[in-house]
Write a protein that holds these residues in place. Structure first.
Motif, short mmCIF file in Angstrom:
data_model
loop_
_atom_site.label_atom_id
_atom_site.label_comp_id
_atom_site.label_asym_id
_atom_site.label_seq_id
_atom_site.Cartn_x
_atom_site.Cartn_y
_atom_site.Cartn_z
N VAL A 168 0.86 -1.16 -0.04
CA VAL A 168 -0.05 -0.02 0.09
C VAL A 168 0.94 1.26 -0.10
O VAL A 168 1.96 1.26 0.77
N GLU A 169 0.46 2.16 -0.93
CA GLU A 169 1.14 3.28 -0.87
C GLU A 169 0.15 4.59 -0.72
O GLU A 169 -0.77 4.59 -1.46
N LEU A 170 0.63 5.51 0.06
CA LEU A 170 -0.28 6.83 0.22
C LEU A 170 0.60 7.95 -0.12
O LEU A 170 1.76 8.17 0.17
N HIS A 171 -0.01 8.79 -0.87
CA HIS A 171 0.78 10.19 -1.58
C HIS A 171 -0.08 11.09 -1.53
O HIS A 171 -1.46 11.15 -1.45
N GLU A 172 0.38 12.51 -0.97
CA GLU A 172 -0.26 13.66 -1.20
C GLU A 172 -0.03 14.33 -2.67
O GLU A 172 1.14 14.36 -3.10
N MET A 189 -8.69 10.93 -3.94
CA MET A 189 -9.56 11.84 -3.07
C MET A 189 -9.25 13.17 -3.21
O MET A 189 -8.02 13.48 -2.91
N THR A 190 -10.18 14.12 -3.55
CA THR A 190 -9.93 15.46 -3.38
C THR A 190 -9.77 15.69 -1.86
O THR A 190 -10.09 15.02 -1.04
N LYS A 191 -8.96 17.07 -1.48
CA LYS A 191 -8.69 17.37 -0.10
C LYS A 191 -10.19 17.48 0.59
O LYS A 191 -10.23 17.03 1.68
N LYS A 192 -11.10 18.09 -0.07
CA LYS A 192 -12.43 18.02 0.48
C LYS A 192 -13.08 17.06 0.70
O LYS A 192 -13.43 16.53 1.90
N LYS A 193 -13.07 15.82 -0.26
CA LYS A 193 -13.63 14.52 0.14
C LYS A 193 -12.90 13.73 1.21
O LYS A 193 -13.64 12.94 2.05
N ALA A 194 -11.45 14.05 1.29
CA ALA A 194 -11.07 13.26 2.35
C ALA A 194 -10.94 13.82 3.88
O ALA A 194 -11.02 13.16 4.68
N HIS A 235 1.76 11.07 -11.49
CA HIS A 235 2.01 12.01 -10.59
C HIS A 235 3.52 12.25 -10.57
O HIS A 235 4.39 11.52 -10.22
N ARG A 236 3.90 13.69 -10.81
CA ARG A 236 5.16 14.06 -10.69
C ARG A 236 5.13 15.33 -9.78
O ARG A 236 4.74 16.38 -10.11
N PRO A 237 5.76 14.93 -8.41
CA PRO A 237 5.83 16.34 -7.64
C PRO A 237 6.70 17.26 -8.15
O PRO A 237 7.79 17.18 -8.86
N THR A 238 6.28 18.57 -7.68
CA THR A 238 7.01 19.66 -8.23
C THR A 238 8.37 19.73 -7.68
O THR A 238 8.48 19.21 -6.49
N GLU A 239 9.50 20.32 -8.30
CA GLU A 239 10.84 20.45 -7.36
C GLU A 239 10.80 21.82 -6.38
O GLU A 239 11.51 21.78 -5.57
N GLY A 240 9.89 22.76 -6.76
CA GLY A 240 9.89 23.83 -6.14
C GLY A 240 8.67 24.13 -4.99
O GLY A 240 8.46 23.04 -4.36
N ASN A 241 8.10 25.40 -4.90
CA ASN A 241 7.18 25.55 -3.94
C ASN A 241 5.87 24.46 -4.38
O ASN A 241 5.35 24.65 -5.49
N PRO A 242 5.49 23.57 -3.51
CA PRO A 242 4.42 22.68 -3.78
C PRO A 242 3.12 23.19 -3.74
O PRO A 242 2.31 22.83 -4.39
N GLY A 243 2.79 24.51 -3.03
CA GLY A 243 1.34 24.96 -3.20
C GLY A 243 0.67 24.34 -1.84
O GLY A 243 1.13 23.49 -1.35
N SER A 244 -0.89 24.23 -2.22
CA SER A 244 -1.61 24.04 -1.21
C SER A 244 -2.03 22.53 -1.44
O SER A 244 -1.91 22.01 -2.72
N LEU A 245 -2.34 21.75 -0.56
CA LEU A 245 -2.66 20.33 -0.89
C LEU A 245 -4.17 20.24 -1.62
O LEU A 245 -5.03 21.04 -1.29
N ARG A 246 -3.95 19.63 -2.66
CA ARG A 246 -5.41 19.48 -3.32
C ARG A 246 -6.07 17.99 -3.50
O ARG A 246 -7.25 17.79 -3.57
N ALA A 247 -5.15 17.04 -3.16
CA ALA A 247 -5.76 15.72 -3.17
C ALA A 247 -4.91 14.81 -2.78
O ALA A 247 -3.85 15.06 -2.22
N VAL A 248 -5.26 13.60 -2.31
CA VAL A 248 -4.48 12.32 -1.75
C VAL A 248 -4.80 11.14 -2.49
O VAL A 248 -6.13 11.01 -3.26
N TYR A 249 -4.04 10.23 -2.56
CA TYR A 249 -4.25 8.80 -3.37
C TYR A 249 -3.62 7.71 -2.58
O TYR A 249 -2.83 7.90 -1.78
N CYS A 250 -4.30 6.45 -2.86
CA CYS A 250 -3.56 5.27 -2.34
C CYS A 250 -3.50 4.29 -3.49
O CYS A 250 -4.57 4.39 -4.20
N ILE A 251 -2.39 3.59 -3.70
CA ILE A 251 -2.20 2.70 -4.50
C ILE A 251 -2.18 1.49 -3.62
O ILE A 251 -1.59 1.23 -2.79
N VAL A 252 -3.00 0.31 -4.10
CA VAL A 252 -2.91 -0.84 -3.62
C VAL A 252 -2.29 -1.96 -4.43
O VAL A 252 -2.77 -2.24 -5.69
#
Length: 177
Positions: A119-123, A171-176, A142-159
């Motif tokens: 199981v992997e969890l990512h923001e 899941m969007t931030k609101k749904k999570a 999903h390619r995380p940014t190298e610079g300023n990430p900004g605000s959280l917008r979603a999370v995901y889980c890989i199984v």
């Protein structure tokens, strides 16, 4: 010394005595990898840290400890395996404790089931490159940014299932929340 300061200690002692009277039942429920005495100490510590748990009915607290023992999850707050949560029961007009597995406890149980190999969890942050698609040909990139990430917008889980199949859930931030 003021008398109200003694009340929680008395309540905690009563709960500890009740748990001690049930220690054999608790020990039978605990998986071999977990020490029942340690589990009871951690549960008492969790109860002591939350004043509302001290107000909960003693049978509900014993039930929580038995649930923790049965699932083999530690309700310590630090590992997020499980939590003891007080709820007010309007019908009975009292607080009752409920055992709630945390996200890492659910992952632990899933891995122990044998059906899941990983199981992997990512923001996902505002400035990340992120796209996904559900359907017969699922896609997740999903390619995380190298610079300023900004605000959280979603999370995901890989199984990773034991069959070798991979699946994911976004899941969007609101749904999570």
């Amino acid at each position: 010394m003021n008398e109200t300061a003694l009340v929680p200690n008395k309540k905690l002692k009563d709960i500890a005595d009740l748990l001690d009277s049930r220690k054999d039942e608790i020990a039978k429920a605990v998986p071999k990898i977990l020490d029942s005495k340690r589990l009871m100490r951690i549960c008492l510590s969790s109860i002591q840290k939350n004043k509302l748990l001290l107000e909960c009915s003693p049978p509900s607290l014993v039930r929580c400890v038995m649930d923790a023992a049965t699932f083999g999850l530690i309700p310590d707050g630090a590992t997020n395996e499980a939590h003891l949560v007080p709820f007010y029961n309007g019908k009975k007009k009292c607080y009752e404790a409920q055992f709630m597995p945390g996200y890492s406890g659910i992952i632990k149980l899933a891995l122990q089931s044998g059906y899941i190999d990983g199981v992997e969890l990512h923001e996902v942050y505002q400035n990340d490159e992120f796209e996904y698609e559900y359907g017969l040909d699922q896609k997740l990139k999903h390619r995380p940014t190298e610079g300023n990430p900004g605000s959280l917008r979603a999370v995901y889980c890989i199984v990773l299932l034991s069959t070798g199949h991979k699946t994911f859930e976004v899941m969007t931030k609101k749904k999570a929340e």
